[in-house]
Design an enzyme around this catalytic site. Structure first.
Site, PDB file in Angstrom:
ATOM      1  N   CYS A 157      38.066  54.340  59.807  1.00 60.50           N
ATOM      2  CA  CYS A 157      36.689  53.817  59.666  1.00 60.50           C
ATOM      3  C   CYS A 157      36.234  53.048  60.903  1.00 60.50           C
ATOM      4  CB  CYS A 157      36.591  52.926  58.440  1.00 60.50           C
ATOM      5  SG  CYS A 157      37.305  53.689  56.971  1.00 60.50           S
ATOM      6  N   HIS A 210      30.469  48.896  58.968  1.00 60.29           N
ATOM      7  CA  HIS A 210      31.032  50.031  58.236  1.00 60.29           C
ATOM      8  C   HIS A 210      30.719  49.860  56.754  1.00 60.29           C
ATOM      9  CE1 HIS A 210      33.649  52.779  56.301  1.00 60.29           C
ATOM     10  NE2 HIS A 210      34.597  51.897  56.013  1.00 60.29           N
ATOM     11  N   ASN A 254      31.370  55.585  50.757  1.00 50.87           N
ATOM     12  CA  ASN A 254      32.107  55.193  51.961  1.00 50.87           C
ATOM     13  C   ASN A 254      32.516  56.471  52.701  1.00 50.87           C
ATOM     14  OD1 ASN A 254      34.239  54.585  53.745  1.00 50.87           O
ATOM     15  ND2 ASN A 254      34.947  52.862  52.508  1.00 50.87           N
TER      16      ASN A 254
HETATM   17  O1  UT7 Z   1      36.802  52.098  54.332  1.00 49.11           O
HETATM   18  C1  UT7 Z   1      38.099  51.778  54.644  1.00 49.11           C
HETATM   19  C2  UT7 Z   1      38.431  50.427  54.240  1.00 49.11           C
HETATM   20  N1  UT7 Z   1      38.419  50.332  52.806  1.00 49.11           N
HETATM   21  C3  UT7 Z   1      37.900  49.273  52.228  1.00 49.11           C
HETATM   22  O2  UT7 Z   1      37.398  48.418  52.897  1.00 49.11           O
HETATM   23  C4  UT7 Z   1      38.016  49.153  50.730  1.00 49.11           C
HETATM   24  C5  UT7 Z   1      38.422  47.753  50.375  1.00 49.11           C
HETATM   25  N2  UT7 Z   1      38.661  47.562  48.967  1.00 49.11           N
HETATM   26  C6  UT7 Z   1      37.681  47.603  48.037  1.00 49.11           C
HETATM   27  O3  UT7 Z   1      36.548  47.879  48.363  1.00 49.11           O
HETATM   28  C7  UT7 Z   1      38.023  47.222  46.628  1.00 49.11           C
HETATM   29  O4  UT7 Z   1      39.351  46.767  46.572  1.00 49.11           O
HETATM   30  C8  UT7 Z   1      37.813  48.355  45.599  1.00 49.11           C
HETATM   31  C9  UT7 Z   1      36.326  48.606  45.430  1.00 49.11           C
HETATM   32  C10 UT7 Z   1      38.521  49.609  46.085  1.00 49.11           C
HETATM   33  C11 UT7 Z   1      38.367  47.948  44.233  1.00 49.11           C
HETATM   34  O5  UT7 Z   1      37.728  46.737  43.794  1.00 49.11           O
HETATM   35  P1  UT7 Z   1      38.583  45.474  43.364  1.00 49.11           P
HETATM   36  O6  UT7 Z   1      37.628  44.456  42.929  1.00 49.11           O
HETATM   37  O7  UT7 Z   1      39.506  45.105  44.492  1.00 49.11           O
HETATM   38  O8  UT7 Z   1      39.387  46.025  42.144  1.00 49.11           O
HETATM   39  P2  UT7 Z   1      40.927  45.782  41.796  1.00 49.11           P
HETATM   40  O9  UT7 Z   1      41.748  46.857  42.421  1.00 49.11           O
HETATM   41  O10 UT7 Z   1      41.295  44.359  42.073  1.00 49.11           O
HETATM   42  O11 UT7 Z   1      40.936  45.973  40.228  1.00 49.11           O
HETATM   43  C12 UT7 Z   1      40.279  45.030  39.365  1.00 49.11           C
HETATM   44  C13 UT7 Z   1      40.399  45.514  37.950  1.00 49.11           C
HETATM   45  C14 UT7 Z   1      41.815  45.837  37.516  1.00 49.11           C
HETATM   46  O12 UT7 Z   1      41.925  45.569  36.137  1.00 49.11           O
HETATM   47  P3  UT7 Z   1      42.594  44.188  35.624  1.00 49.11           P
HETATM   48  O13 UT7 Z   1      43.985  44.195  36.169  1.00 49.11           O
HETATM   49  O14 UT7 Z   1      41.739  43.098  36.199  1.00 49.11           O
HETATM   50  O15 UT7 Z   1      42.499  44.311  34.145  1.00 49.11           O
HETATM   51  C15 UT7 Z   1      41.917  47.340  37.725  1.00 49.11           C
HETATM   52  O16 UT7 Z   1      42.878  47.925  36.893  1.00 49.11           O
HETATM   53  O17 UT7 Z   1      39.662  46.734  37.798  1.00 49.11           O
HETATM   54  C16 UT7 Z   1      40.534  47.795  37.360  1.00 49.11           C
HETATM   55  N3  UT7 Z   1      40.128  48.994  38.060  1.00 49.11           N
HETATM   56  C17 UT7 Z   1      39.141  49.775  37.640  1.00 49.11           C
HETATM   57  N4  UT7 Z   1      38.342  49.703  36.557  1.00 49.11           N
HETATM   58  C18 UT7 Z   1      37.403  50.653  36.418  1.00 49.11           C
HETATM   59  C19 UT7 Z   1      40.611  49.508  39.233  1.00 49.11           C
HETATM   60  N5  UT7 Z   1      39.948  50.605  39.554  1.00 49.11           N
HETATM   61  C20 UT7 Z   1      39.020  50.818  38.598  1.00 49.11           C
HETATM   62  C21 UT7 Z   1      38.027  51.768  38.390  1.00 49.11           C
HETATM   63  N6  UT7 Z   1      37.239  51.647  37.294  1.00 49.11           N
HETATM   64  N7  UT7 Z   1      37.820  52.788  39.241  1.00 49.11           N
END
Ligand code: UT7
Length: 334
Positions: free
Chosen positions: A123, A259, A290
């Site tokens: 990216c 980005h 993205n």
């Molecule tokens: O472009 C290259 C660089 N990439 C980035 O910059 C991406 C950086 N990361 C992110 O943008 C975020 O981490 C994501 C958007 C990918 C994910 O968001 P998050 O707020 O970090 O979610 P998380 O992985 O911390 O998960 C939070 C909760 C979890 O549930 P509990 O443990 O709180 O009950 C996950 O199991 O959300 C759950 N979860 C989902 N729920 C619904 C994880 N993925 C999903 C999903 N739909 N797709």
């Protein structure tokens, strides 16, 4: 005694002359993505800011999309394809280790055998390309450089993996960079943190895939929270350094074009930079997803075409992603 060597005359400055982009036709809603993952439209919008994204057709390649964006950029630059002497293509989704996608694009664009190579900086790739193009021009090795950021991430993600399927998408953006009478691209601030190479990686190599008898085609895997924390804590610092190196304050900006990784990362960067509320910020991720190396030129083209930002304005661009890698600079918009 060594024979004296003549060097190319150098040019003092470079500028972005034009931008063009290509968005695949197919719009994919969150509802459609949620048919294959356990998620909701509300969760995706709240956590990433994405409402919909674009997916390329199966028969539409990285080179096809890159070419479409490059053709527009070259037309808008007002030069002929034969004047393009270098093509730098940033991608991590071209499916051939060799030859480069850039060589195919340079040929199909109609250059007269331009120098052509791909760069793999995920990216951050577009901003790496802008930095390299400006130095090639200033050093006298090139005059008109096409820098393309392009990805067909749908070929390399698992559409059943809820940690990546909702975020990544396809598209291409390109700029022409050429000589300038005055400074129009600031010093790059760039780097990498290879200790975190596993934070965004592939599930296995293509060699492993072959040796395993074709079990589970390699796909992108991401430790979302690790990348999120790194981006929020480190990238605003790099963005601030890019402003300082260019001698530009956040107040002087006409646009902030980071980005398009996640709307929440963008919002966190705005807060850390103390960006005044009236400065337009790229939010192309809402309808584009993205698109890794393509996201900055795609967002730039949209902001200029919609009139949100004036041509010639001053923008801060910064890319960050797998590697982990990052690069950013202040630029005058075409
Ligand atoms: O472009 C290259 C660089 N990439 C980035 O910059 C991406 C950086 N990361 C992110 O943008 C975020 O981490 C994501 C958007 C990918 C994910 O968001 P998050 O707020 O970090 O979610 P998380 O992985 O911390 O998960 C939070 C909760 C979890 O549930 P509990 O443990 O709180 O009950 C996950 O199991 O959300 C759950 N979860 C989902 N729920 C619904 C994880 N993925 C999903 C999903 N739909 N797709």
């Amino acid at each position: 005694m060594s024979a004296p060597i003549r060097v190319s005359p150098s040019t003092e400055f470079a500028r972005i002359m034009s931008v063009g982009s290509y968005r695949p036709e197919r719009v994919v809603s969150n509802a459609e993505v949620c048919k294959r993952i356990d998620s909701t439209d509300q969760w995706i919008q709240e956590r990433s800011g994405i409402r919909e994204r674009r997916y390329a057709r199966a028969d539409e390649s990285v080179c096809d999309m890159a070419l479409a964006a490059a053709v527009v950029a070259v037309e808008r630059a007002g030069i002929s394809p034969a004047e393009v002497d270098t093509v730098i293509l940033a991608t991590v989704t071209h499916p051939y280790p060799t030859p480069s996608a850039a060589a195919e694009v340079a040929f199909r664009l109609g250059t007269a055998g331009a120098a052509a190579f791909d760069i793999s900086a995920a990216c951050a790739g577009f901003c790496y390309g802008v930095a390299m193009a400006q130095d090639l021009i200033r050093g006298g090795s090139a005059k008109y450089v096409v820098v393309v950021g392009v990805e067909k991430l749908t070929d390399w993600i698992d559409l059943d993996d809820r940690s990546t399927a909702f975020i990544f998408a396809d598209g291409a953006g390109a700029v022409v960079i050429g000589p300038s009478a005055e400074p129009a691209i600031g010093p790059v601030v760039w780097g990498s943190d290879g200790e975190q190479y596993a934070a965004i990686s592939m599930t296995q190599s293509l060699i492993d895939y072959r040796e395993n008898g074709g079990e589970r085609f390699p796909t992108l895997s991401m430790q979302g929270q690790t990348v999120f924390r790194w981006a929020v804590s480190q990238i605003a610092i790099a963005a601030q350094a890019a402003l300082e190196k260019a001698g530009v304050s956040a107040d002087d900006l006409d646009a902030f074009i980071p980005h398009q990784a996640n709307m929440r990362i963008t919002d966190a960067m705005i807060r850390t930079l103390g960006l005044p509320a009236h400065i337009p910020v790229a939010r192309d991720i809402a309808t584009t997803g993205n698109t890794s190396a393509a996201s900055i030129p795609l967002a730039m083209d949209r902001m200029l075409s919609s009139g949100e930002v004036a041509h010639g304005g001053t923008a801060l661009i910064i890319g960050f992603g797998a590697g982990l890698t990052y690069a950013g600079q202040v630029v005058h918009l075409p």
